[in-house]
Scaffold this motif. Structure first.
Motif, PDB file in Angstrom:
ATOM      1  N   VAL A 185      -7.853   5.644  12.801  1.00 35.22           N
ATOM      2  CA  VAL A 185      -7.054   6.317  13.665  1.00 35.22           C
ATOM      3  C   VAL A 185      -6.530   7.869  13.534  1.00 35.22           C
ATOM      4  CG1 VAL A 185      -4.924   5.793  14.671  1.00 35.22           C
ATOM      5  CG2 VAL A 185      -6.244   3.915  13.806  1.00 35.22           C
ATOM      6  N   ASN A 186      -6.863   8.543  14.540  1.00 39.48           N
ATOM      7  CA  ASN A 186      -6.694   9.850  14.285  1.00 39.48           C
ATOM      8  C   ASN A 186      -5.021  10.248  14.547  1.00 39.48           C
ATOM      9  OD1 ASN A 186      -6.885  12.777  13.706  1.00 39.48           O
ATOM     10  ND2 ASN A 186      -8.076  13.171  15.525  1.00 39.48           N
ATOM     11  N   ASN A 187      -4.564  11.339  13.911  1.00 42.77           N
ATOM     12  CA  ASN A 187      -2.940  12.055  14.078  1.00 42.77           C
ATOM     13  C   ASN A 187      -2.076  10.939  14.288  1.00 42.77           C
ATOM     14  OD1 ASN A 187      -1.523  13.980  14.683  1.00 42.77           O
ATOM     15  ND2 ASN A 187      -1.642  13.959  16.800  1.00 42.77           N
ATOM     16  N   ARG A 188      -2.163  10.042  13.268  1.00 43.61           N
ATOM     17  CA  ARG A 188      -1.134   9.110  12.776  1.00 43.61           C
ATOM     18  C   ARG A 188      -0.448   9.275  11.612  1.00 43.61           C
ATOM     19  NH1 ARG A 188      -1.805   4.342  15.787  1.00 43.61           N
ATOM     20  NH2 ARG A 188      -0.464   3.193  14.476  1.00 43.61           N
ATOM     21  N   LEU A 189       0.732   9.033  11.139  1.00 47.17           N
ATOM     22  CA  LEU A 189       1.517   9.396   9.838  1.00 47.17           C
ATOM     23  C   LEU A 189       0.986   8.302   9.081  1.00 47.17           C
ATOM     24  CD1 LEU A 189       5.165  10.419  10.706  1.00 47.17           C
ATOM     25  CD2 LEU A 189       3.312  11.752   9.569  1.00 47.17           C
ATOM     26  N   PHE A 190       1.078   6.930   9.348  1.00 39.92           N
ATOM     27  CA  PHE A 190       0.622   6.006   8.695  1.00 39.92           C
ATOM     28  C   PHE A 190       0.285   4.708   9.618  1.00 39.92           C
ATOM     29  CE2 PHE A 190       5.236   5.529   8.772  1.00 39.92           C
ATOM     30  CZ  PHE A 190       5.341   4.469   9.423  1.00 39.92           C
ATOM     31  N   VAL A 191      -0.449   3.588   9.134  1.00 38.53           N
ATOM     32  CA  VAL A 191      -1.229   2.662   9.794  1.00 38.53           C
ATOM     33  C   VAL A 191      -1.163   1.723   8.769  1.00 38.53           C
ATOM     34  CG1 VAL A 191      -3.473   1.611  10.708  1.00 38.53           C
ATOM     35  CG2 VAL A 191      -2.729   4.219  11.198  1.00 38.53           C
ATOM     36  N   VAL A 192      -0.671   0.398   9.723  1.00 38.99           N
ATOM     37  CA  VAL A 192      -0.651  -0.832   8.920  1.00 38.99           C
ATOM     38  C   VAL A 192      -1.591  -1.803   9.538  1.00 38.99           C
ATOM     39  CG1 VAL A 192       1.011  -2.529   8.352  1.00 38.99           C
ATOM     40  CG2 VAL A 192       1.754  -0.435   8.598  1.00 38.99           C
ATOM     41  N   ASP A 193      -2.521  -2.614   8.799  1.00 40.23           N
ATOM     42  CA  ASP A 193      -3.415  -3.619   9.257  1.00 40.23           C
ATOM     43  C   ASP A 193      -3.604  -4.759   8.143  1.00 40.23           C
ATOM     44  OD1 ASP A 193      -5.111  -5.009  10.597  1.00 40.23           O
ATOM     45  OD2 ASP A 193      -6.660  -3.491  11.073  1.00 40.23           O
ATOM     46  N   ASP A 194      -2.951  -5.760   8.285  1.00 40.60           N
ATOM     47  CA  ASP A 194      -3.525  -6.996   7.471  1.00 40.60           C
ATOM     48  C   ASP A 194      -3.006  -6.567   6.043  1.00 40.60           C
ATOM     49  OD1 ASP A 194      -4.326  -9.346   6.461  1.00 40.60           O
ATOM     50  OD2 ASP A 194      -6.298  -8.578   6.433  1.00 40.60           O
ATOM     51  N   ARG A 195      -1.563  -6.171   5.884  1.00 39.34           N
ATOM     52  CA  ARG A 195      -1.336  -5.648   4.492  1.00 39.34           C
ATOM     53  C   ARG A 195      -1.937  -4.577   3.821  1.00 39.34           C
ATOM     54  NH1 ARG A 195      -3.270  -9.552   1.678  1.00 39.34           N
ATOM     55  NH2 ARG A 195      -4.252 -10.697   3.283  1.00 39.34           N
ATOM     56  N   LEU A 196      -2.695  -3.775   4.695  1.00 36.86           N
ATOM     57  CA  LEU A 196      -3.460  -2.456   4.081  1.00 36.86           C
ATOM     58  C   LEU A 196      -2.586  -1.443   4.941  1.00 36.86           C
ATOM     59  CD1 LEU A 196      -7.211  -3.722   4.617  1.00 36.86           C
ATOM     60  CD2 LEU A 196      -5.807  -3.451   2.382  1.00 36.86           C
TER      61      LEU A 196
END
Length: 319
Positions: free
Chosen positions: A150-161
């Motif tokens: 995912v581009n241009n995002r501060l942080f991403v959350v997906d399935d405890r990752l």
């Protein structure tokens, strides 16, 4: 609630990637959170030199920890060339296998900056969303095609990752985790304690508008952009700005769009939106925020926010 937080210290670690999140959770402990902080090596080395030259010592070995769903692991960024070193990756295999075991046990795993490359080497990110530092986005996409980057995002959350873009965004991610675990007031208190002006959210871009649209070499347009930032609280006109940079209004309008890719008016709106979000999140009254953004009324501010609602933080409540 969080029980243990494991901070991984690889060779050539970036200091703020590890010290930023560690300090946030240290302050959380000072505010009463019942958590333990541990610092581990991914090899048998007990002394690790950071990318800046500072050494870490007396580290624990990662293998001594058996974690649960209440625990978090933080993997910081390291010097990029090390991530292309096949010998280093091979030496890290036992650690990568351990990560897989921990995640299967429900442990939450977080990467900061290029730490996402090391996490991706474990295979855990395959089929999941993540982000990384904007500078290495193409390299990551080419190397790890199974990951939904995912581009241009501060942080991403997906399935405890959890993955964050880098450096200060590791702090934003840490505050986000505290908000999830202990509520927004607790996270806000920690942000104030470490003198962070504004806690950014998962939906915020990696680069603020004050850094965007500045990747050019035209001094006059830089001067015009600086003028807007400095005079944002006033009702200046295009003619005022043109006079400041010694150009005609028509020529400034043409050159601004040609140089930055957007109009001067659109850039000004972006500056106002960014400043308004920060001031409102810091608890200022709507009338004060409108004034500081150079707007004539609170209705004008609300209209501007509604116009750009797609870029507002999640749960933004001022419109």
């Amino acid at each position: 609630m969080i029980k243990d937080i494991i901070f991984v210290i690889p060779p050539k670690v970036h200091l703020l990637d590890i010290n930023g999140p560690a300090h946030i959770f240290y302050e959380a402990k000072e505010y009463g959170a019942d958590i333990n902080l541990y610092f581990v090596t991914i090899s048998n080395e007990q002394e690790i030199q950071s990318s800046a030259g500072l050494y870490f010592a007396k580290l624990s070995n990662f293998e001594k920890f058996e974690l649960t769903e209440d625990d978090f692991i933080f993997i910081p960024g390291i010097e990029f060339q090390l991530l292309s070193d096949s010998e280093f990756i091979q030496k890290s295999k036992a650690f990568l296998d351990w990560l897989n075991i921990q995640h299967s046990n429900g442990v939450n795993i977080c990467s900061v900056c290029t730490g996402s490359f090391l996490l991706a080497e474990s295979g855990l990110l395959d089929g999941h969303k993540c982000t990384t530092h904007w500078k290495y986005f193409n390299e990551f996409a080419n190397k790890f095609g199974e990951v939904d980057l995912v581009n241009n995002r501060l942080f991403v959350v997906d399935d405890r990752l959890y993955s964050s873009a880098g450096v200060s965004s590791g702090i934003d991610l840490s505050l986000f985790i505290l908000e999830q675990q202990y509520g927004p007031k607790f996270a806000t208190d920690i942000a104030k304690e470490v003198v962070i002006y504004f806690r950014r959210s998962e939906s915020d871009p990696q680069l603020s508008v004050f850094l965007q649209y500045r990747n050019h070499l035209d001094t006059r347009i830089h001067d015009a952009q600086d003028y807007m930032t400095k005079h944002l609280h006033t009702s200046f006109t295009l003619e005022d700005m043109a006079e400041y940079v010694h150009m005609s209004s028509r020529n400034l309008t043409r050159l601004f769009k040609k140089t930055t890719g957007i109009t001067a008016g659109a850039y000004l709106e972006k500056l106002r939106i960014d400043k308004a979000i920060h001031l409102l999140a810091d608890g200022n009254k709507v009338s004060y925020v409108a004034n500081q953004c150079g707007l004539k009324s609170t209705n004008q501010l609300r209209a501007l926010l509604k116009k750009h609602k797609e870029i507002l933080p999640v749960n933004f409540t001022y419109i």
